[in-house]
Design an enzyme around this catalytic site. Structure first.
Site, PDB file in Angstrom:
ATOM      1  N   ILE A  13       0.823  -1.216   0.000  1.00  0.00           N
ATOM      2  CA  ILE A  13       0.000   0.000   0.000  1.00  0.00           C
ATOM      3  C   ILE A  13       0.861   1.271   0.000  1.00  0.00           C
ATOM      4  O   ILE A  13       0.402   2.326  -0.454  1.00  0.00           O
ATOM      5  CB  ILE A  13      -0.985  -0.026   1.189  1.00  0.00           C
ATOM      6  CG1 ILE A  13      -2.183   0.896   0.931  1.00  0.00           C
ATOM      7  CG2 ILE A  13      -0.302   0.311   2.510  1.00  0.00           C
ATOM      8  CD1 ILE A  13      -3.346   0.687   1.893  1.00  0.00           C
ATOM      9  N   GLY A  34       3.829  -4.055  11.234  1.00  0.00           N
ATOM     10  CA  GLY A  34       2.921  -4.315  10.125  1.00  0.00           C
ATOM     11  C   GLY A  34       2.829  -3.154   9.146  1.00  0.00           C
ATOM     12  O   GLY A  34       3.831  -2.503   8.822  1.00  0.00           O
ATOM     13  N   VAL A  35       1.618  -2.881   8.703  1.00  0.00           N
ATOM     14  CA  VAL A  35       1.422  -1.844   7.687  1.00  0.00           C
ATOM     15  C   VAL A  35       1.785  -0.458   8.246  1.00  0.00           C
ATOM     16  O   VAL A  35       2.281   0.411   7.519  1.00  0.00           O
ATOM     17  CB  VAL A  35      -0.008  -1.922   7.112  1.00  0.00           C
ATOM     18  CG1 VAL A  35      -1.061  -1.455   8.090  1.00  0.00           C
ATOM     19  CG2 VAL A  35      -0.101  -1.162   5.796  1.00  0.00           C
ATOM     20  N   ASP A  36       1.565  -0.266   9.543  1.00  0.00           N
ATOM     21  CA  ASP A  36       1.921   0.996  10.208  1.00  0.00           C
ATOM     22  C   ASP A  36       3.432   1.262  10.083  1.00  0.00           C
ATOM     23  O   ASP A  36       3.862   2.359   9.684  1.00  0.00           O
ATOM     24  CB  ASP A  36       1.493   0.881  11.674  1.00  0.00           C
ATOM     25  CG  ASP A  36       1.487   2.196  12.427  1.00  0.00           C
ATOM     26  OD1 ASP A  36       1.674   3.250  11.798  1.00  0.00           O
ATOM     27  OD2 ASP A  36       1.283   2.165  13.659  1.00  0.00           O
ATOM     28  N   TYR A 128      -3.817  -7.566  15.118  1.00  0.00           N
ATOM     29  CA  TYR A 128      -5.041  -7.407  15.914  1.00  0.00           C
ATOM     30  C   TYR A 128      -6.005  -8.591  15.812  1.00  0.00           C
ATOM     31  O   TYR A 128      -7.064  -8.592  16.444  1.00  0.00           O
ATOM     32  CB  TYR A 128      -5.731  -6.078  15.600  1.00  0.00           C
ATOM     33  CG  TYR A 128      -5.093  -4.882  16.299  1.00  0.00           C
ATOM     34  CD1 TYR A 128      -3.969  -5.033  17.117  1.00  0.00           C
ATOM     35  CD2 TYR A 128      -5.620  -3.602  16.157  1.00  0.00           C
ATOM     36  CE1 TYR A 128      -3.387  -3.949  17.758  1.00  0.00           C
ATOM     37  CE2 TYR A 128      -5.043  -2.505  16.813  1.00  0.00           C
ATOM     38  CZ  TYR A 128      -3.923  -2.682  17.603  1.00  0.00           C
ATOM     39  OH  TYR A 128      -3.358  -1.609  18.250  1.00  0.00           O
TER      40      TYR A 128
HETATM   41  P1  ADP Z   1      -3.566  -4.635  12.615  1.00  0.00           P
HETATM   42  O1  ADP Z   1      -2.752  -4.355  13.864  1.00  0.00           O
HETATM   43  O2  ADP Z   1      -4.690  -3.636  12.403  1.00  0.00           O
HETATM   44  O3  ADP Z   1      -4.021  -6.058  12.534  1.00  0.00           O
HETATM   45  P2  ADP Z   1      -1.346  -5.138  10.741  1.00  0.00           P
HETATM   46  O4  ADP Z   1      -0.457  -4.134  10.118  1.00  0.00           O
HETATM   47  O5  ADP Z   1      -0.754  -6.116  11.690  1.00  0.00           O
HETATM   48  O6  ADP Z   1      -2.563  -4.303  11.400  1.00  0.00           O
HETATM   49  O7  ADP Z   1      -2.073  -5.966   9.595  1.00  0.00           O
HETATM   50  C1  ADP Z   1      -3.137  -5.469   8.802  1.00  0.00           C
HETATM   51  C2  ADP Z   1      -3.008  -6.040   7.403  1.00  0.00           C
HETATM   52  O8  ADP Z   1      -2.058  -5.274   6.670  1.00  0.00           O
HETATM   53  C3  ADP Z   1      -2.516  -7.492   7.349  1.00  0.00           C
HETATM   54  O9  ADP Z   1      -3.330  -8.210   6.427  1.00  0.00           O
HETATM   55  C4  ADP Z   1      -1.083  -7.346   6.820  1.00  0.00           C
HETATM   56  O10 ADP Z   1      -0.692  -8.477   6.059  1.00  0.00           O
HETATM   57  C5  ADP Z   1      -1.232  -6.144   5.927  1.00  0.00           C
HETATM   58  N1  ADP Z   1       0.000  -5.422   5.549  1.00  0.00           N
HETATM   59  C6  ADP Z   1       1.213  -5.386   6.156  1.00  0.00           C
HETATM   60  N2  ADP Z   1       2.072  -4.610   5.478  1.00  0.00           N
HETATM   61  C7  ADP Z   1       1.386  -4.127   4.395  1.00  0.00           C
HETATM   62  C8  ADP Z   1       1.708  -3.277   3.287  1.00  0.00           C
HETATM   63  N3  ADP Z   1       2.928  -2.737   3.149  1.00  0.00           N
HETATM   64  N4  ADP Z   1       0.725  -3.014   2.367  1.00  0.00           N
HETATM   65  C9  ADP Z   1      -0.513  -3.524   2.500  1.00  0.00           C
HETATM   66  N5  ADP Z   1      -0.884  -4.336   3.512  1.00  0.00           N
HETATM   67  C10 ADP Z   1       0.057  -4.630   4.444  1.00  0.00           C
END
Ligand code: ADP
Length: 172
Positions: A13, A34-36, A128
């Site tokens: 993303i 993760g995505v954060d 989460y």
């Molecule tokens: P949460 O704490 O809300 O569960 P996470 O980041 O652990 O958030 O995961 C949310 C989703 O984002 C997961 O499906 C993970 O695979 C996905 N994710 C992680 N990195 C990326 C990225 N760079 N782009 C898109 N999705 C991602």
């Protein structure tokens, strides 16, 4: 006012050239895994600095679950990041209304900022602990129920094939 059209894609993303990328943040707004973590790494230090200011001025106790706030996007191709805090199943946050609120509020703040295109990850489907199929159903039905002045495209950007399949299934 119209309902945005939905696209589903596999990818990272942080590379999306959209008006707003939604971040599955935590309530501290100060970054995480993760995505954060990927969004903060791609955006660079300006994003963290802006998040610190937003936190200090508007959310000293942290951004509540289900709420959303908008910032710039630093060095990412996107113009904005919308930070939302998904429900944490491991902390007993099992009410789908909280997840629905994340998608609805994120779309609303992006719309109010004049965004036309918004990319969402699978909020709460990682650390989460929510089932990605449930996340996909909530995400699709919330966007399909939305009415926006500016947003005409919502793109769900999934990081793995299983998540992409779940969203395709939910879209039907
Ligand atoms: P949460 O704490 O809300 O569960 P996470 O980041 O652990 O958030 O995961 C949310 C989703 O984002 C997961 O499906 C993970 O695979 C996905 N994710 C992680 N990195 C990326 C990225 N760079 N782009 C898109 N999705 C991602």
């Amino acid at each position: 006012m119209a309902t945005p059209r939905i696209e589903i894609t596999l990818g990272d993303i942080t590379t999306e050239d959209v008006d707003a990328v939604v971040n599955a943040a935590n309530s501290s707004l100060l970054g995480g895994g993760g995505v954060d973590g990927a969004i903060h790494a791609a955006a660079g230090p300006d994003l963290l600095a802006e998040c610190r200011r937003v936190r200090a001025s508007d959310y000293p106790d942290g951004l509540p679950t289900g709420r959303a706030v908008i910032t710039g996007a630093g060095r990412m191709p996107a113009r904005h990041v919308v930070h939302t805090v998904g429900p944490n199943r491991h902390a007993g946050q099992t009410d789908p209304a909280l997840l629905e609120s994340c998608f609805r509020e994120s779309l609303q703040v992006a719309d109010e900022a004049g965004c036309r295109s918004v990319a969402f990850p699978a909020i709460s489907a990682g650390v989460y602990g929510w089932d990605v199929h449930e996340v996909a159903r909530v995400a699709v039905r919330t966007v399909q129920a939305a009415s926006c002045e500016n947003v005409d495209l919502v793109r769900f950007v999934l990081f793995d094939k299983r998540s992409e399949d779940a969203f395709q299934l939910a879209l039907g």
